[in-house]
Write an enzyme that holds these catalytic residues in place. Structure first.
Site, PDB file in Angstrom:
ATOM      1  N   ASP A 208       0.878  -1.176   0.000  1.00 57.00           N
ATOM      2  CA  ASP A 208       0.000   0.000   0.000  1.00 57.00           C
ATOM      3  C   ASP A 208       0.916   1.227   0.000  1.00 57.00           C
ATOM      4  O   ASP A 208       2.141   1.104  -0.153  1.00 57.00           O
ATOM      5  CB  ASP A 208      -1.003  -0.044   1.168  1.00 57.00           C
ATOM      6  CG  ASP A 208      -0.371   0.231   2.524  1.00 57.00           C
ATOM      7  OD1 ASP A 208       0.874   0.364   2.606  1.00 57.00           O
ATOM      8  OD2 ASP A 208      -1.113   0.303   3.521  1.00 57.00           O
TER       9      ASP A 208
ATOM     10  N   CYS B 265       3.139  -3.115   3.988  1.00 56.52           N
ATOM     11  CA  CYS B 265       2.296  -1.967   4.354  1.00 56.52           C
ATOM     12  C   CYS B 265       3.036  -1.212   5.456  1.00 56.52           C
ATOM     13  O   CYS B 265       4.240  -1.402   5.624  1.00 56.52           O
ATOM     14  CB  CYS B 265       0.889  -2.409   4.760  1.00 56.52           C
ATOM     15  SG  CYS B 265       0.794  -3.469   6.216  1.00 56.52           S
TER      16      CYS B 265
ATOM     17  N   THR C 277       2.797  -1.340   8.817  1.00 55.48           N
ATOM     18  CA  THR C 277       3.250  -2.215   9.908  1.00 55.48           C
ATOM     19  C   THR C 277       3.474  -3.659   9.477  1.00 55.48           C
ATOM     20  O   THR C 277       4.093  -4.426  10.222  1.00 55.48           O
ATOM     21  CB  THR C 277       2.178  -2.251  11.016  1.00 55.48           C
ATOM     22  OG1 THR C 277       0.956  -2.734  10.427  1.00 55.48           O
ATOM     23  CG2 THR C 277       1.958  -0.879  11.627  1.00 55.48           C
TER      24      THR C 277
ATOM     25  N   HIS D  19       9.444 -24.190   8.885  1.00 61.22           N
ATOM     26  CA  HIS D  19       8.433 -24.852   9.721  1.00 61.22           C
ATOM     27  C   HIS D  19       7.007 -24.643   9.217  1.00 61.22           C
ATOM     28  O   HIS D  19       6.184 -25.543   9.325  1.00 61.22           O
ATOM     29  CB  HIS D  19       8.513 -24.343  11.166  1.00 61.22           C
ATOM     30  CG  HIS D  19       9.714 -24.847  11.905  1.00 61.22           C
ATOM     31  ND1 HIS D  19       9.836 -24.762  13.274  1.00 61.22           N
ATOM     32  CD2 HIS D  19      10.863 -25.440  11.461  1.00 61.22           C
ATOM     33  CE1 HIS D  19      10.998 -25.295  13.648  1.00 61.22           C
ATOM     34  NE2 HIS D  19      11.642 -25.700  12.569  1.00 61.22           N
TER      35      HIS D  19
ATOM     36  N   HIS E  61       6.553 -31.084  10.464  1.00 57.00           N
ATOM     37  CA  HIS E  61       6.047 -29.755  10.120  1.00 57.00           C
ATOM     38  C   HIS E  61       4.971 -29.840   9.042  1.00 57.00           C
ATOM     39  O   HIS E  61       4.029 -29.049   9.027  1.00 57.00           O
ATOM     40  CB  HIS E  61       7.190 -28.853   9.673  1.00 57.00           C
ATOM     41  CG  HIS E  61       8.286 -28.747  10.688  1.00 57.00           C
ATOM     42  ND1 HIS E  61       8.096 -28.149  11.917  1.00 57.00           N
ATOM     43  CD2 HIS E  61       9.556 -29.216  10.679  1.00 57.00           C
ATOM     44  CE1 HIS E  61       9.218 -28.227  12.613  1.00 57.00           C
ATOM     45  NE2 HIS E  61      10.115 -28.878  11.897  1.00 57.00           N
TER      46      HIS E  61
END
Ligand code: RB5
Length: 147
Positions: A10, A67, A69, A100, A135
């Site tokens: 963004d 973005c 954060t 994992h 996993h």
């Protein structure tokens, strides 16, 4: 292994997208740029959807979302079937996200993570391989949560 990768951001991640795209090109990746294409404000879920559709449509296997954060992008991406998006702020998590969790998308916060660390995060994830075994069983259980 496919050398095509999708990248999207963004407005908060626009500058970092350019820097990471440069790195991806240096590493020999063909890039699918899912936008946005300027600093003008956009809604991150729209970009997350565009990128995840590229993966689910078979155009590429991996994507990077950026973005402010990294949180909004990761929340949005993880709502889409087939996507395992890891919000990464360090290189160890980026490696584990692949080894994992077999994350097919990572999200990075451009207002949190500096560009040099962001590039190390991307490299760490791209250079890691899914370990399978126990996993794989856990990732299968994650995917069953979609139903
Ligand atoms: C946009 O201002 C900001 O909310 C967005 O980039 C992101 O950080 C959301 O999680």
């Amino acid at each position: 292994m496919s050398k095509t990768i999708a990248i999207g951001c963004d407005h908060g991640g626009f500058d970092l997208k350019a820097e990471i795209s440069e790195l991806l090109t240096e590493l020999g990746y063909e890039i699918i740029d899912c936008g946005c294409y300027s600093n003008a404000s956009v809604d991150y879920p729209d970009i997350a959807k565009i990128l995840c559709d590229k993966i689910n449509g078979g155009e590429c296997e991996k994507g990077i979302l950026i973005c402010g954060t990294g949180i909004g992008m990761s929340i949005a991406a993880n709502k889409i079937d087939g996507i395992r998006c890891a919000h990464c702020t360090d290189t160890y998590s980026a490696a584990m996200a692949k080894q994992h969790n077999n994350a097919n998308v990572i999200a990075i916060g451009a207002r949190i993570t500096g560009s040099e660390l962001a590039k190390c995060i991307v490299k760490s994830w791209l250079e890691s391989e899914f370990l399978g075994g126990r996993h794989a069983a856990r990732v299968e259980k994650i995917m069953k949560l979609e139903n």
